[in-house]
Write a protein that holds these residues in place. Structure first.
Motif, PDB file in Angstrom:
ATOM      1  N   CYS A 351      36.930  48.819  36.236  1.00 16.19           N
ATOM      2  CA  CYS A 351      37.575  47.517  36.034  1.00 16.19           C
ATOM      3  C   CYS A 351      38.976  47.705  35.449  1.00 16.19           C
ATOM      4  N   GLY A 352      39.754  46.627  35.488  1.00 17.63           N
ATOM      5  CA  GLY A 352      41.037  46.615  34.785  1.00 17.63           C
ATOM      6  C   GLY A 352      42.269  46.786  35.640  1.00 17.63           C
ATOM      7  N   ALA A 353      42.096  47.060  36.936  1.00 17.37           N
ATOM      8  CA  ALA A 353      43.257  47.249  37.806  1.00 17.37           C
ATOM      9  C   ALA A 353      42.919  46.779  39.216  1.00 17.37           C
ATOM     10  N   LEU A 354      43.951  46.409  39.970  1.00 13.69           N
ATOM     11  CA  LEU A 354      43.773  45.933  41.342  1.00 13.69           C
ATOM     12  C   LEU A 354      44.023  47.084  42.314  1.00 13.69           C
ATOM     13  N   GLU A 355      42.956  47.821  42.596  1.00 16.05           N
ATOM     14  CA  GLU A 355      43.039  48.883  43.580  1.00 16.05           C
ATOM     15  C   GLU A 355      41.664  49.084  44.198  1.00 16.05           C
ATOM     16  N   ALA A 356      41.644  49.685  45.376  1.00 20.12           N
ATOM     17  CA  ALA A 356      40.397  49.854  46.116  1.00 20.12           C
ATOM     18  C   ALA A 356      39.357  50.596  45.289  1.00 20.12           C
ATOM     19  N   GLY A 357      38.129  50.089  45.321  1.00 16.74           N
ATOM     20  CA  GLY A 357      37.030  50.683  44.591  1.00 16.74           C
ATOM     21  C   GLY A 357      36.769  50.063  43.243  1.00 16.74           C
ATOM     22  N   MET A 358      37.718  49.278  42.737  1.00 15.33           N
ATOM     23  CA  MET A 358      37.544  48.630  41.446  1.00 15.33           C
ATOM     24  C   MET A 358      36.840  47.292  41.627  1.00 15.33           C
ATOM     25  N   LYS A 359      36.234  46.805  40.554  1.00 14.05           N
ATOM     26  CA  LYS A 359      35.603  45.495  40.582  1.00 14.05           C
ATOM     27  C   LYS A 359      36.656  44.410  40.854  1.00 14.05           C
ATOM     28  N   ALA A 360      36.229  43.402  41.597  1.00 12.68           N
ATOM     29  CA  ALA A 360      37.154  42.320  41.966  1.00 12.68           C
ATOM     30  C   ALA A 360      37.220  41.297  40.845  1.00 12.68           C
ATOM     31  N   ASP A 361      37.887  41.681  39.766  1.00 12.95           N
ATOM     32  CA  ASP A 361      38.171  40.799  38.634  1.00 12.95           C
ATOM     33  C   ASP A 361      39.651  40.454  38.714  1.00 12.95           C
ATOM     34  N   ILE A 362      39.942  39.221  39.090  1.00 16.31           N
ATOM     35  CA  ILE A 362      41.303  38.864  39.506  1.00 16.31           C
ATOM     36  C   ILE A 362      41.686  37.500  38.948  1.00 16.31           C
ATOM     37  N   ALA A 363      42.933  37.386  38.526  1.00 19.13           N
ATOM     38  CA  ALA A 363      43.504  36.087  38.187  1.00 19.13           C
ATOM     39  C   ALA A 363      44.742  35.872  39.041  1.00 19.13           C
TER      40      ALA A 363
END
Length: 428
Positions: A351-363
């Motif tokens: 978590c914590g960043a917008l890149e492939a493989g990370m959880k889709a936690d987005i604002a």
């Protein structure tokens, strides 16, 4: 379910992909880049918006939203003993339920997807968080005032251990259970040592208040043969666990070195610390030492809101003015503190960043606001100009929870109805 967003995207190093594409597949990010990927039937057009990682509020007491504004302008210890503790003794499960839901509404509306909470009746909060789709690290804090009472007889210990056994990893891992010791001044040595050992047995994270005020810090040294709170906890083995220490306002150089060596995360709570006149965290020294530093709001009773954009903004300016140095902390450092540092401290390595493989936690941030124009420097814009009201969407684990002012997993009208009943009972 697969969703493709077309918007500007804030990358892990806080550069920006202009007009990029971010693909979500289930609960994870499948793609983030400039070129449009194949395999998505539809695109959600968010031109004029910026996608950022979900924000982490790393120290709060969520249900204290019920006590918002009470006891203002008192010192911390008077505020606790004269106002907060007497009301908290009257709290019942229904109060925690509505308090948690209200807090999540405020958090979601400001782009927060995950928080670390320290409060009573965390099982009630866990149920509400699971329903709402958010993420949280919860704990049952240990307090002990009677030295004649053995650790095994402390009812809070039983609650803490059973909470970990029953709830850690619930909601597909969205909810994690930490251990917690409220503070040095609300405990004593044997309980602190034993609770640290129980935490270590389970490989859990420890959460505590540390050196929040000069009074706390100096009286700890009087009680403990000159040891600061950091030296006290370290000497009892607490820092042998991954530890999140809130406030750290009075941390001394030796404390910073101990925390750096032990990998302790310090959580900055600028609004609360200034409102209670507690002082300023030595953030320059902590960052220079290589410590992990995150940001939190503290509770709404001492803040008086859960607006993380306000915390980021205050953290960006107060130290510059106090130190007389405009270079003391950069926008990128602050954005790291509000996202990746929090995920690291919570043990959420995907978590914590917008890149492939990370959880889709987005604002999503709506850049079509006068105070966000022109878009010359995104990190500076987010830190110095953006407001919580600029958040147009909040998603956790690939599920949209808040969008364009609407709560998709929380019944806002029921929260208002339940809140009125709770406040009438608590405060008359």
């Amino acid at each position: 379910m697969k969703t493709l967003f077309h918007a500007d995207i804030l990358t892990k190093d806080f550069s920006v992909i202009k007009g990029g594409y971010l693909g979500v597949d289930g609960d994870k990010i499948a793609y983030a880049g400039k070129d449009k990927p194949e395999g998505y039937a539809s695109v959600r057009e968010l031109s004029g918006h910026l996608l950022i990682p979900g924000i982490y509020n790393m120290h709060t007491h969520s249900s204290m939203v019920l006590l918002r504004g009470l006891g203002s302008d008192l010192t911390l210890h008077r505020w606790l003993e004269e106002v907060i503790f007497p009301i908290e003794e009257r709290l019942v499960p229904d109060d925690i339920s509505v308090g948690t839901r209200l807090a999540m509404m405020e958090l979601l509306a400001s782009g927060v997807t995950c928080f670390t909470d320290m409060y009573d009746m965390p099982r009630i909060s866990a149920v509400e968080i699971e329903r709402a789709g958010m993420k949280a690290n919860l704990n049952r804090p240990i307090l002990a005032f009677d030295k004649s009472e053995p650790y095994e007889k402390n009812f809070r210990m039983d609650e803490a251990l059973s909470l970990y056994g029953d709830c850690n990893g619930m909601a597909d891992g969205r909810i994690k259970i930490d251990f917690a010791i409220h503070a040095e001044y609300t405990s004593y040595g044997d309980v602190v040592r034993r609770h640290g050992e129980e935490c270590k047995k389970r490989g859990a994270i420890m959460h505590l208040h540390l050196s929040e005020t000069r009074k706390e810090h100096e009286e700890c040294k009087i009680r403990n043969a000159g040891k600061t709170p950091a030296e006290y906890f370290n000497g009892l083995g607490v820092f042998d666990n991954p530890t999140v220490a809130a406030h750290c306002v009075m941390a001394e150089p030796g404390d910073i070195e101990i925390m750096r060596e032990k990998g302790v995360t310090a959580v900055h709570n600028p609004s609360s610390n200034m409102k209670l006149a507690s002082g300023f965290m030595p953030i320059k020294q902590m960052l220079s030492a290589g410590m992990n530093v995150a940001i939190g709001t503290d509770g709404a009773a001492s803040n008086n809101n859960l607006n993380m954009f306000e915390e980021i903004h205050l953290a960006s300016i107060i130290h510059k003015g106090y130190e007389g140095d405009p270079t003391i902390i950069s926008p990128k450092e602050l954005l790291y503190m509000a996202t990746q540092a929090g995920a690291k401290a919570q043990g959420r390595h995907d978590c914590g960043a917008l890149e492939a493989g990370m959880k889709a936690d987005i604002a999503a941030i709506d850049l079509n606001k006068p105070h966000l124009m022109p878009v010359n420097d995104i990190p500076s814009l987010l830190v110095y100009s953006a407001q919580a009201s600029d958040v147009s969407m909040t998603m956790a684990d690939g599920k949209i929870l808040f969008e364009n002012g609407n709560y998709l997993t929380i019944d806002a009208e029921k929260v208002k109805f339940d809140l009125e009943k709770t406040i009438t009972r608590l405060l008359g």
